[in-house]
Design a protein around this motif. Structure first.
Motif, mmCIF file in Angstrom:
data_model
loop_
_atom_site.group_PDB
_atom_site.id
_atom_site.type_symbol
_atom_site.label_atom_id
_atom_site.label_comp_id
_atom_site.label_asym_id
_atom_site.label_seq_id
_atom_site.Cartn_x
_atom_site.Cartn_y
_atom_site.Cartn_z
ATOM 1 N N GLN A 516 0.900 -1.196 0.071
ATOM 2 C CA GLN A 516 0.068 0.047 0.050
ATOM 3 C C GLN A 516 0.838 1.146 -0.053
ATOM 4 O O GLN A 516 0.286 2.505 -0.505
ATOM 5 N N GLU A 517 2.082 0.999 0.472
ATOM 6 C CA GLU A 517 2.881 2.423 0.575
ATOM 7 C C GLU A 517 3.858 2.500 -0.654
ATOM 8 O O GLU A 517 4.634 3.367 -0.585
ATOM 9 N N SER A 518 3.762 1.608 -1.553
ATOM 10 C CA SER A 518 4.786 1.769 -2.646
ATOM 11 C C SER A 518 4.087 2.918 -3.600
ATOM 12 O O SER A 518 2.686 2.586 -4.233
ATOM 13 N N ASP A 519 4.696 3.754 -3.831
ATOM 14 C CA ASP A 519 4.257 4.865 -4.827
ATOM 15 C C ASP A 519 4.959 4.379 -6.235
ATOM 16 O O ASP A 519 5.773 3.737 -6.527
ATOM 17 N N ALA A 520 4.481 5.327 -7.197
ATOM 18 C CA ALA A 520 4.688 5.057 -8.638
ATOM 19 C C ALA A 520 6.273 5.149 -8.623
ATOM 20 O O ALA A 520 6.910 4.453 -9.458
ATOM 21 N N LYS A 521 6.740 6.113 -8.062
ATOM 22 C CA LYS A 521 8.479 6.490 -8.367
ATOM 23 C C LYS A 521 9.126 5.249 -7.799
ATOM 24 O O LYS A 521 9.823 4.901 -8.357
ATOM 25 N N SER A 522 8.719 4.740 -6.518
ATOM 26 C CA SER A 522 9.612 3.658 -5.958
ATOM 27 C C SER A 522 9.558 2.457 -6.671
ATOM 28 O O SER A 522 10.664 1.592 -7.204
ATOM 29 N N ILE A 523 8.237 1.930 -7.255
ATOM 30 C CA ILE A 523 7.952 0.937 -8.071
ATOM 31 C C ILE A 523 8.855 1.150 -9.567
ATOM 32 O O ILE A 523 9.685 0.199 -9.781
ATOM 33 N N SER A 524 9.064 2.188 -10.087
ATOM 34 C CA SER A 524 9.823 2.767 -11.232
ATOM 35 C C SER A 524 11.395 2.646 -10.962
ATOM 36 O O SER A 524 11.909 2.190 -11.666
ATOM 37 N N ASP A 525 11.716 3.095 -9.663
ATOM 38 C CA ASP A 525 13.149 2.790 -9.376
ATOM 39 C C ASP A 525 13.602 1.541 -9.428
ATOM 40 O O ASP A 525 14.625 1.068 -9.762
ATOM 41 N N LEU A 526 12.771 0.579 -8.779
ATOM 42 C CA LEU A 526 13.001 -0.869 -8.693
ATOM 43 C C LEU A 526 13.188 -1.387 -9.891
ATOM 44 O O LEU A 526 14.140 -2.257 -10.452
ATOM 45 N N ARG A 527 12.262 -0.993 -10.867
ATOM 46 C CA ARG A 527 12.148 -1.691 -12.159
ATOM 47 C C ARG A 527 13.415 -1.239 -13.031
ATOM 48 O O ARG A 527 14.154 -2.064 -13.618
ATOM 49 N N LYS A 528 13.864 -0.037 -12.831
ATOM 50 C CA LYS A 528 15.014 0.678 -13.589
ATOM 51 C C LYS A 528 16.091 -0.042 -12.908
ATOM 52 O O LYS A 528 17.111 -0.590 -13.664
ATOM 53 N N TYR A 529 16.199 -0.405 -11.608
ATOM 54 C CA TYR A 529 17.527 -1.048 -11.061
ATOM 55 C C TYR A 529 17.392 -2.424 -11.671
ATOM 56 O O TYR A 529 18.625 -2.792 -12.016
ATOM 57 N N LEU A 530 16.495 -3.329 -11.685
ATOM 58 C CA LEU A 530 16.517 -4.608 -12.257
ATOM 59 C C LEU A 530 16.785 -4.685 -13.746
ATOM 60 O O LEU A 530 17.822 -5.673 -14.288
ATOM 61 N N ASP A 531 16.277 -3.831 -14.439
ATOM 62 C CA ASP A 531 16.656 -3.614 -15.724
ATOM 63 C C ASP A 531 18.134 -3.582 -16.114
ATOM 64 O O ASP A 531 18.532 -4.140 -17.107
ATOM 65 N N GLU A 532 18.612 -2.537 -15.438
ATOM 66 C CA GLU A 532 19.991 -2.087 -15.817
ATOM 67 C C GLU A 532 20.960 -2.814 -15.085
ATOM 68 O O GLU A 532 22.345 -3.004 -15.823
ATOM 69 N N ASN A 533 20.745 -3.773 -14.188
ATOM 70 C CA ASN A 533 21.723 -4.611 -13.573
ATOM 71 C C ASN A 533 21.579 -6.192 -13.746
ATOM 72 O O ASN A 533 22.677 -6.808 -13.727
ATOM 73 N N TYR A 534 20.405 -6.382 -14.155
ATOM 74 C CA TYR A 534 20.273 -8.182 -14.129
ATOM 75 C C TYR A 534 19.492 -8.509 -15.638
ATOM 76 O O TYR A 534 18.721 -7.829 -15.974
#
Length: 555
Positions: A516-534
């Motif tokens: 419930q506390e996950s906002d759009a930016k934090s989700i986007s940051d996690l997606r970006k981190y996974l895409d760029e590193n793995y």
């Protein structure tokens, strides 16, 4: 029409119970810790509400009978250490005022004195700086007031004394001072007394509010004071006739002490035995108590794990109804299915995912507290109507309850898969094979637990030190299999320096449940981190859980 003394007393109790109800989410939050798990307010509210339900429509003849009936209802519904002690405070009031014909200060002073005596006797190891201190110091100060004092002024003083005692609790108990809070049980008692005073002074019952403060949880009290570990074990035993009026409190208390238990509260009230204790071996306690009669209720909770109480539970979709204890169960069971699966989840979204995506036959939405009862499990087992049922508790706090249901169920063969997280439950569910035997599924689902790392991210609500990690308020915490590994102000640092430790070249898939506390930016940051590193397959799913911003499964 003049209000009678009996009507006044019922209104006073109603006002006190309502004020306690209105404040219970805040009471839960008083003992805030980085991972919220407190439920003192919830326990006291449920205890008080159960007691009032016994008197609100009953035909009772006297002040003493009203208080005695209220007390009995509290004992039968008492939950948690503070709930049981609160029930004993009221039991003392009922004994001290059993012959009272009016509600004068003189009679209330008798009740408060007896309340202190009975409450202290019920506790194996009374600790100052708690609800016990508040009732004792309030009573001591009340004794200095004249018997013929105006009743409104008397209750103003009672509230004043109770608040003064409450404010001093951190000076008596280091655990409270360290986290900057007053005792939560004492706070609950003060709210009950303030509700009573409101009726006496203003001639109005405190209304029961529909909208309450949002409850993000807190921590337990008594076990933190004594740095205890183990299981909070509660039960009501219906005494066999040969033990009624013969069994002594000390007989039970002494044996619990021999077991090494702590925070024990033992109450005997006519034909019932109520026990609350913190035990390393709850089974040992239950076997001992069973010799005195039959269990009416049993509750065992792991105190080391999160059990935050959900306050408001809003249904967000008609397609995903909540599991409730009132679910309609078909009374006749034909065991029409060979095998069925049951899982406990933390939100309606997770219920939908487990049932519709993972194929679980029935997911019990336990909310963020993840705390279904044994009866909830038994009704769920009836509903799936199968010869063999595999249960995934998905929380350590639920594991023992599921195993209790396994013992109580006599028609279906029950297998409890020892899943302790949502992520483990997902991994197990994916390994279920309806064509395999129940025994084979039990083995495979249990084995699947080892294949997953449960990585959670939550935000700290209070400064503290846990698992050797220094935590600041609003820090993001990286939690792996229940242990806090890192606490930093930046969510991206958690991704880069903590999450990265658990993603290896052997990782095949990552599943992320957003909270419930996950906002759009934090989700986007996690997606970006996974895409760029793995170069790893991952899936992001709306989990809807409270407390945790992300539940991440690494397989």
């Amino acid at each position: 029409m003049k209000t009678t003394q009996k009507e006044k007393l019922i209104n006073m109790i109603a006002s006190g119970v309502n004020d306690l109800h209105n404040n219970y989410p805040h009471i839960d939050k008083l003992n805030v810790f980085p991972v919220p798990d407190g439920d003192t307010g919830t326990n006291m509210n449920l205890t008080a509400t159960n007691g009032f339900n016994e008197i609100k429509d009953a035909e009772l003849d006297s002040i003493g009978q009203i208080l005695a009936t209220f007390s009995r209802g509290l004992i039968m519904g008492a939950r948690g250490n503070s709930g049981v002690i609160f029930s004993q405070i009221v039991k003392g009031l009922s004994q001290g005022m059993k012959n009272s014909e009016d509600l004068s200060p003189k009679e209330w002073k008798k009740g408060l004195n007896a309340a202190t005596e009975i409450a202290y006797k019920a506790v194996m190891k009374p600790i100052e700086g708690t609800i016990l201190t508040v009732i004792r110091e309030t009573s001591e100060q009340a004794n200095k007031l004249p018997d013929d004092m105006d009743v409104k002024e008397f209750w103003k003083k009672i509230v004043q004394y109770a608040n003064q005692s409450l404010e001093n609790t951190p000076n008596l108990l280091k655990a409270l001072k360290d986290v900057g809070v007053v005792d939560s049980g004492g706070y609950g008692l003060v709210k009950f007394l303030e509700g009573i005073a409101n009726y006496v002074i203003n001639d109005k019952v405190t209304p029961r509010l529909a909208q309450l403060e949002t409850n993000e949880g807190g921590n337990l009290t008594m076990d933190l004071m004594e740095k205890e570990f183990g299981y909070c074990t509660e039960t009501i035993v219906l005494l066999r006739p040969e033990w009624v009026n013969k069994l002594q409190v000390n007989t039970i208390r002494d044996q619990l002490q021999l077991y090494g238990n702590t925070s024990s509260v033992v109450v005997i009230d006519d034909d019932i035995l109520k026990v609350h204790t913190h035990a390393l071996n709850p089974g040992q306690v239950l076997i001992f108590l069973q010799q005195y009669g039959d269990f009416q209720t049993v509750k065992v909770e792991n105190m080391n794990l999160q059990a935050e109480r959900q306050v408001t539970q809003k249904t967000t979709s008609n397609k995903m109804p909540k599991w409730t204890e009132n679910s309609k169960i078909t009374p006749k069971r034909s065991l029409a299915n060979e095998q069925a699966t049951i899982a406990v989840v933390a939100s309606e979204q997770l219920k939908y995912y487990f049932e519709n995506e993972l194929g679980i036959d029935l997911a019990i939405d336990g909310g963020s507290m993840m705390n279904p009862s044994t009866n909830d499990f038994l009704k769920a087992i009836e509903q799936v109507d199968a010869k063999s049922v595999l249960i995934m508790p998905n929380n350590s706090n639920v594991l023992l309850t599921a195993r209790q249901a396994e013992k109580e169920e006599h028609k279906s063969k029950v297998f409890v898969i020892p899943t302790k997280t949502i992520q483990q439950g997902m991994a197990s569910a994916l390994n279920f094979d309806p064509s395999a035997s129940p025994q084979k599924n039990n083995t495979n689902l249990t084995r699947a637990i080892k294949s997953v790392t449960s990585f959670n991210i939550s935000q700290a609500a209070k400064d503290s030190v846990v698992d050797g990690v220094t935590i600041k308020k609003d820090d993001y915490m990286g939690i792996v299999d229940g242990h806090i590994m890192m606490s930093v102000p930046s969510l991206n640092v958690i991704f880069e320096k903590c999450l990265s430790r658990y993603i290896t070249n052997r990782t095949e898939i990552i599943t992320v449940f957003t909270g419930q506390e996950s906002d759009a930016k934090s989700i986007s940051d996690l997606r970006k981190y996974l895409d760029e590193n793995y170069d790893i397959e991952y899936e992001i799913i709306e989990g809807g859980q409270k407390i945790f911003n992300f539940l991440i499964s690494i397989e």
